[in-house]
Design a protein around this motif. Structure first.
Motif, mmCIF file in Angstrom:
data_model
loop_
_atom_site.group_PDB
_atom_site.id
_atom_site.type_symbol
_atom_site.label_atom_id
_atom_site.label_comp_id
_atom_site.label_asym_id
_atom_site.label_seq_id
_atom_site.Cartn_x
_atom_site.Cartn_y
_atom_site.Cartn_z
ATOM 1 N N GLN A 144 5.078 -6.725 12.264
ATOM 2 C CA GLN A 144 3.807 -6.147 12.732
ATOM 3 C C GLN A 144 3.569 -4.759 12.133
ATOM 4 O OE1 GLN A 144 2.842 -7.160 17.081
ATOM 5 N NE2 GLN A 144 4.953 -7.888 16.871
ATOM 6 N N HIS A 145 4.646 -3.973 11.979
ATOM 7 C CA HIS A 145 4.524 -2.649 11.350
ATOM 8 C C HIS A 145 4.042 -2.813 9.908
ATOM 9 C CE1 HIS A 145 6.042 1.615 10.620
ATOM 10 N NE2 HIS A 145 5.888 1.159 9.384
ATOM 11 N N GLU A 146 4.596 -3.808 9.204
ATOM 12 C CA GLU A 146 4.221 -4.010 7.786
ATOM 13 C C GLU A 146 2.820 -4.580 7.640
ATOM 14 O OE1 GLU A 146 7.758 -2.371 7.460
ATOM 15 O OE2 GLU A 146 6.071 -2.383 6.102
ATOM 16 N N PRO A 188 0.812 -1.236 0.000
ATOM 17 C CA PRO A 188 0.000 0.000 0.000
ATOM 18 C C PRO A 188 0.841 1.280 0.000
ATOM 19 C CG PRO A 188 -0.936 -1.605 1.505
ATOM 20 C CD PRO A 188 0.398 -2.150 1.078
ATOM 21 N N GLN A 189 2.091 1.197 0.482
ATOM 22 C CA GLN A 189 2.960 2.376 0.502
ATOM 23 C C GLN A 189 3.378 2.815 -0.899
ATOM 24 O OE1 GLN A 189 5.658 0.606 3.709
ATOM 25 N NE2 GLN A 189 5.715 2.789 4.217
ATOM 26 N N ILE A 190 3.249 1.894 -1.858
ATOM 27 C CA ILE A 190 3.509 2.291 -3.258
ATOM 28 C C ILE A 190 2.192 2.258 -4.034
ATOM 29 C CG2 ILE A 190 5.967 1.698 -3.303
ATOM 30 C CD1 ILE A 190 5.138 -0.959 -4.715
ATOM 31 N N GLY A 194 9.288 5.004 13.095
ATOM 32 C CA GLY A 194 9.057 5.992 12.048
ATOM 33 C C GLY A 194 8.375 5.253 10.907
ATOM 34 N N CYS A 195 8.222 5.917 9.784
ATOM 35 C CA CYS A 195 7.570 5.300 8.627
ATOM 36 C C CYS A 195 7.953 6.093 7.381
ATOM 37 C CB CYS A 195 6.047 5.310 8.816
ATOM 38 S SG CYS A 195 5.127 4.502 7.502
ATOM 39 N N LEU A 196 8.245 5.365 6.300
ATOM 40 C CA LEU A 196 8.621 6.047 5.055
ATOM 41 C C LEU A 196 7.457 6.859 4.498
ATOM 42 C CD1 LEU A 196 10.736 3.291 3.249
ATOM 43 C CD2 LEU A 196 11.551 5.279 4.545
ATOM 44 N N SER A 197 6.254 6.566 4.958
ATOM 45 C CA SER A 197 5.078 7.315 4.501
ATOM 46 C C SER A 197 4.718 8.456 5.443
ATOM 47 C CB SER A 197 3.876 6.355 4.368
ATOM 48 O OG SER A 197 4.165 5.366 3.386
ATOM 49 N N ASP A 227 0.437 -4.197 9.702
ATOM 50 C CA ASP A 227 -0.470 -3.080 10.022
ATOM 51 C C ASP A 227 -0.792 -2.286 8.753
ATOM 52 O OD1 ASP A 227 -0.967 -3.375 12.732
ATOM 53 O OD2 ASP A 227 0.384 -1.768 13.382
ATOM 54 N N HIS A 228 0.219 -2.026 7.911
ATOM 55 C CA HIS A 228 -0.006 -1.257 6.680
ATOM 56 C C HIS A 228 -1.028 -1.948 5.777
ATOM 57 C CE1 HIS A 228 2.659 2.195 6.802
ATOM 58 N NE2 HIS A 228 3.741 1.466 6.961
ATOM 59 N N LEU A 229 -1.057 -3.278 5.808
ATOM 60 C CA LEU A 229 -2.013 -4.016 4.948
ATOM 61 C C LEU A 229 -3.441 -3.840 5.467
ATOM 62 C CD1 LEU A 229 -0.036 -7.361 4.425
ATOM 63 C CD2 LEU A 229 0.054 -5.245 3.058
HETATM 64 NI NI NI Z 1 5.664 2.173 7.527
#
Ligand code: NI
Ligand SMILES: O=CN(O)C[C@@H](CC1CCCC1)C(=O)N1NCCC[C@H]1C(=O)Nc1ccccn1
Length: 183
Positions: free
Chosen positions: A152-154, A64-66, A109-112, A156-158
Motif C-alpha cells: 500500500q505504501h508503494e 516515481p522515487q527515481i 518512514g520513506c526513502l524520499s 500510494d507512491h504511484l
Molecule cells: Ni516511500
C-alpha cells in the motif's frame, strides 16, 4: 546502479504526480529499470554494500522515487514469520480490501523523506492485488500483515500519495478504528 543520488526527495514534483501504466509486454528499458529497483533493495539490505555506497536500507521502492513516472514497484522483505518475499511488478492494482485496518506500530518512514514524521499510518489490513510480473505475466496476490502495508505504501507512491497524508493530524497516535497493529 541506483544509489541515494537517484532517489528524489520531498518537494520533487515526481512524488506528487500520478504515474502512467506501463505498456505490456514491458520494453527492455522498463524491464531494466525494474530490475535495478530490486537490486537497490537487495544492495541496501547488505551491510557491506549499504556502507560502501551510502545506501539507506529499503524494503520497497516505487519508480516515481527515481523520477520514473511509471507504475512499477519492487519489494524485498522478510515477513513476520521470517519468510523472504521478493516482488518486481508492473501496474499493481488493489482490486479489493478488508474493512479491517492495520498499521505499523513503529509508524512509517520513506526513502524520499529525510525527516521523521511520527504517527500511525492506518492502512487496509488485507488487500487483493492484480499486477504483471517482471516478464509481463498477470499475477494476483492476497496480502496481509507487513507485506500488505508495504504494497500500500508503494502503490500510494504511484498515485502521488505520501505516508504522512494518512496520519491523523490532531492525534497522530490515535488508535485507528477497527485496526490490528503490525509489529
Ligand atoms: Ni516511500
Ligand atoms: O517507498 C518506499 N520507501 O520509501 C522505502 C520504505 C518503505 C516502507 C516504509 C513503511 C512500509 C514500507 C522503507 O523501506 N523504509 N523507509 C525508511 C526507513 C527504512 C525503511 C523501512 O521502513 N524498513 C523496514 C520497515 C519495517 C520492517 C523492516 N524494515
Amino acid at each position: 546502479m541506483i544509489t541515494m543520488e537517484d532517489i528524489v526527495r520531498e518537494g520533487h514534483p515526481a512524488l506528487r504526480e500520478p504515474a502512467s501504466e506501463v505498456p505490456l509486454p514491458p520494453s527492455a528499458e522498463d524491464n531494466d529499470t525494474l530490475k535495478q529497483m530490486l537490486d537497490y533493495l537487495q544492495n541496501s539490505q547488505d551491510p557491506e554494500l549499504a556502507e560502501k555506497y551510502g545506501l539507506r536500507p529499503g524494503i520497497g521502492l516505487a519508480a516515481p522515487q527515481i523520477n520514473v513516472k511509471k507504475r512499477m514497484i519492487a519489494i524485498h522483505t522478510m515477513d513476520e514469520q521470517g519468510k523472504q518475499h521478493t516482488y518486481a511488478l508492473y501496474n499493481p492494482k488493489i482490486i479489493s480490501h478488508s474493512v479491517e485496518k492495520s498499521y505499523l506500530t513503529s509508524g512509517e518512514g520513506c526513502l524520499s523523506v529525510d525527516r521523521s514524521v511520527p504517527g500511525f499510518v492506518p492502512r487496509n489490513a488485507r488487500i487483493r492485488v492484480k499486477a504483471a510480473d517482471i516478464d509481463g505475466n498477470p499475477v494476483e496476490l492476497r496480502l496481509k500483515g507487513l507485506l500488505s502495508i508495504v504494497f500500500q505504501h508503494e502503490i500510494d507512491h504511484l498515485n502521488g500519495v505520501m505516508f504522512y497524508d494518512h496520519i491523523n493530524e490532531e492525534e497522530p497516535f490515535a488508535q485507528p478504528e477497527q485496526a490490528t497493529p503490525v509489529e
